[in-house]
Motif scaffolding. Sequence first.
Motif, PDB file in Angstrom:
ATOM      1  N   GLU A 139       0.824  -1.208   0.000  1.00  0.00           N
ATOM      2  CA  GLU A 139       0.000   0.000   0.000  1.00  0.00           C
ATOM      3  C   GLU A 139       0.859   1.259   0.000  1.00  0.00           C
ATOM      4  OE1 GLU A 139      -2.570  -0.227   3.341  1.00  0.00           O
ATOM      5  OE2 GLU A 139      -3.964  -1.629   2.410  1.00  0.00           O
ATOM      6  N   LEU A 140       1.887   1.269   0.821  1.00  0.00           N
ATOM      7  CA  LEU A 140       2.765   2.434   0.880  1.00  0.00           C
ATOM      8  C   LEU A 140       3.454   2.670  -0.460  1.00  0.00           C
ATOM      9  CD1 LEU A 140       4.370   1.896   4.408  1.00  0.00           C
ATOM     10  CD2 LEU A 140       2.885   3.804   3.740  1.00  0.00           C
ATOM     11  N   PHE A 141       3.925   1.602  -1.075  1.00  0.00           N
ATOM     12  CA  PHE A 141       4.584   1.729  -2.380  1.00  0.00           C
ATOM     13  C   PHE A 141       3.606   2.266  -3.425  1.00  0.00           C
ATOM     14  CE2 PHE A 141       5.763  -0.087  -6.535  1.00  0.00           C
ATOM     15  CZ  PHE A 141       7.040   0.430  -6.671  1.00  0.00           C
ATOM     16  N   ASN A 142       2.400   1.741  -3.436  1.00  0.00           N
ATOM     17  CA  ASN A 142       1.404   2.163  -4.429  1.00  0.00           C
ATOM     18  C   ASN A 142       0.977   3.616  -4.224  1.00  0.00           C
ATOM     19  OD1 ASN A 142       1.392  -0.410  -5.531  1.00  0.00           O
ATOM     20  ND2 ASN A 142      -0.540  -1.025  -4.590  1.00  0.00           N
ATOM     21  N   SER A 143       0.916   4.057  -2.979  1.00  0.00           N
ATOM     22  CA  SER A 143       0.319   5.351  -2.651  1.00  0.00           C
ATOM     23  C   SER A 143       1.269   6.530  -2.801  1.00  0.00           C
ATOM     24  CB  SER A 143      -0.214   5.331  -1.212  1.00  0.00           C
ATOM     25  OG  SER A 143      -1.174   4.311  -1.046  1.00  0.00           O
ATOM     26  N   HIS A 144       2.561   6.263  -2.910  1.00  0.00           N
ATOM     27  CA  HIS A 144       3.529   7.357  -2.894  1.00  0.00           C
ATOM     28  C   HIS A 144       4.460   7.262  -4.109  1.00  0.00           C
ATOM     29  CE1 HIS A 144       2.338   8.623   1.143  1.00  0.00           C
ATOM     30  NE2 HIS A 144       2.239   7.331   1.419  1.00  0.00           N
ATOM     31  N   PRO A 145       4.243   8.119  -5.103  1.00  0.00           N
ATOM     32  CA  PRO A 145       5.080   8.090  -6.304  1.00  0.00           C
ATOM     33  C   PRO A 145       6.566   8.254  -6.026  1.00  0.00           C
ATOM     34  CG  PRO A 145       3.141   9.440  -6.661  1.00  0.00           C
ATOM     35  CD  PRO A 145       3.164   9.111  -5.201  1.00  0.00           C
ATOM     36  N   ARG A 146       6.896   8.872  -4.888  1.00  0.00           N
ATOM     37  CA  ARG A 146       8.316   9.045  -4.566  1.00  0.00           C
ATOM     38  C   ARG A 146       8.983   7.718  -4.223  1.00  0.00           C
ATOM     39  NH1 ARG A 146      11.092  11.568   0.453  1.00  0.00           N
ATOM     40  NH2 ARG A 146      13.167  11.992  -0.366  1.00  0.00           N
ATOM     41  N   CYS A 147       8.195   6.692  -3.898  1.00  0.00           N
ATOM     42  CA  CYS A 147       8.747   5.351  -3.674  1.00  0.00           C
ATOM     43  C   CYS A 147       9.055   4.731  -5.029  1.00  0.00           C
ATOM     44  CB  CYS A 147       7.757   4.469  -2.913  1.00  0.00           C
ATOM     45  SG  CYS A 147       7.480   4.969  -1.214  1.00  0.00           S
ATOM     46  N   THR A 148      10.315   4.711  -5.378  1.00  0.00           N
ATOM     47  CA  THR A 148      10.728   4.247  -6.707  1.00  0.00           C
ATOM     48  C   THR A 148      11.204   2.802  -6.713  1.00  0.00           C
ATOM     49  OG1 THR A 148      12.927   5.175  -6.269  1.00  0.00           O
ATOM     50  CG2 THR A 148      11.347   6.568  -7.462  1.00  0.00           C
ATOM     51  N   PHE A 149      11.324   2.204  -5.536  1.00  0.00           N
ATOM     52  CA  PHE A 149      11.850   0.835  -5.445  1.00  0.00           C
ATOM     53  C   PHE A 149      11.229   0.159  -4.231  1.00  0.00           C
ATOM     54  CE2 PHE A 149      14.882  -2.221  -3.681  1.00  0.00           C
ATOM     55  CZ  PHE A 149      15.239  -2.975  -4.793  1.00  0.00           C
ATOM     56  N   LEU A 150      10.829  -1.100  -4.414  1.00  0.00           N
ATOM     57  CA  LEU A 150      10.290  -1.897  -3.317  1.00  0.00           C
ATOM     58  C   LEU A 150      10.997  -3.243  -3.279  1.00  0.00           C
ATOM     59  CD1 LEU A 150       8.104  -2.574  -1.114  1.00  0.00           C
ATOM     60  CD2 LEU A 150       6.709  -3.470  -3.000  1.00  0.00           C
ATOM     61  N   ALA A 151      11.462  -3.614  -2.095  1.00  0.00           N
ATOM     62  CA  ALA A 151      11.989  -4.962  -1.860  1.00  0.00           C
ATOM     63  C   ALA A 151      11.241  -5.515  -0.657  1.00  0.00           C
ATOM     64  CB  ALA A 151      13.486  -4.932  -1.591  1.00  0.00           C
ATOM     65  N   LEU A 152      10.537  -6.615  -0.867  1.00  0.00           N
ATOM     66  CA  LEU A 152       9.675  -7.170   0.172  1.00  0.00           C
ATOM     67  C   LEU A 152       9.912  -8.662   0.309  1.00  0.00           C
ATOM     68  CD1 LEU A 152       7.212  -7.087   2.120  1.00  0.00           C
ATOM     69  CD2 LEU A 152       5.747  -7.280   0.087  1.00  0.00           C
ATOM     70  N   LYS A 153      10.203  -9.097   1.543  1.00  0.00           N
ATOM     71  CA  LYS A 153      10.271 -10.522   1.832  1.00  0.00           C
ATOM     72  C   LYS A 153       9.170 -10.854   2.832  1.00  0.00           C
ATOM     73  CE  LYS A 153      12.837 -14.426   3.533  1.00  0.00           C
ATOM     74  NZ  LYS A 153      11.579 -14.941   4.147  1.00  0.00           N
ATOM     75  N   PRO A 154       8.057 -11.410   2.344  1.00  0.00           N
ATOM     76  CA  PRO A 154       6.978 -11.777   3.268  1.00  0.00           C
ATOM     77  C   PRO A 154       7.432 -12.874   4.223  1.00  0.00           C
ATOM     78  CG  PRO A 154       6.247 -11.812   0.964  1.00  0.00           C
ATOM     79  CD  PRO A 154       7.736 -11.739   0.952  1.00  0.00           C
ATOM     80  N   CYS A 155       6.800 -12.892   5.392  1.00  0.00           N
ATOM     81  CA  CYS A 155       7.113 -13.909   6.394  1.00  0.00           C
ATOM     82  C   CYS A 155       5.887 -14.785   6.596  1.00  0.00           C
ATOM     83  CB  CYS A 155       7.556 -13.221   7.679  1.00  0.00           C
ATOM     84  SG  CYS A 155       8.049 -14.350   8.988  1.00  0.00           S
ATOM     85  N   CYS A 156       5.406 -14.914   7.830  1.00  0.00           N
ATOM     86  CA  CYS A 156       4.278 -15.797   8.089  1.00  0.00           C
ATOM     87  C   CYS A 156       2.999 -15.281   7.437  1.00  0.00           C
ATOM     88  CB  CYS A 156       4.093 -16.002   9.584  1.00  0.00           C
ATOM     89  SG  CYS A 156       4.499 -14.599  10.611  1.00  0.00           S
TER      90      CYS A 156
END
Length: 245
Positions: A139-156
Amino acid sequence: LVKEIVETAPVIAAVRDYVAAEPRRVTIVDLCCGKGYLSMLLAEMLPTDRVRGCVLVDNAWPRHDVAVQDKHINPEHLWGRYADAWPVPLCTSKIDLKKRCSLKALGERWLSAEEGEEDGGVLLLGVHLCGTLSLRAVELFNSHPRCTFLALKPCCLPPPVHARRGDFFEIGRHRFAAADVAAAGGFQAGGVWRGPPRSHLAARFERWTGHLLQGIESGQGGASAVEERRVQVRGGFQNAFIFAE
């Protein structure tokens, strides 16, 4: 500690590649950072002229105006006499990602305001995000154009309560039933697993990462993908990393 460091390795590699190709200075926001190992490693490894600083986000940090208590992560290694020892500035931010008001505050403080022509945007990192916290990162990545890169490692996986209530999760333009992914199970004190055999959850975890990927809105010219990196053994199946630009 070794497990945590190992699981940061694919994210560190991706961040180093991104920063090497971005001539402007970036800001790193490290979600649910714990003690901050990922940001500390990046502060030592990235070129200092390409990074404005790292924001270490966790609800367990103390506020700057209160004394550290047992319930807090002790920031002694980041504050005070150690603050100037880091090649890149490290800043803690006490944020509860489960609260909408906190998400708004995080967005306004760190993800929205550009820093002029030399602003290379925000690199949003989330390693070992448990349950629905991964939804918040997307959600944060989608909502803020200034976020130009996302790296996500989901857990449980999300807990069963969401399935029992008949919840649906919605991120971006993607909507899916909690029953498709929710499951019991997690590590207790001492690293002991409590729940069904971990191998039985692998299919649900694959669906979970697939739904998270579908919820990412990369925008024109952007891209997103799930990449497999073998960081868990002995029954571990959570080897999926999601990257987006």
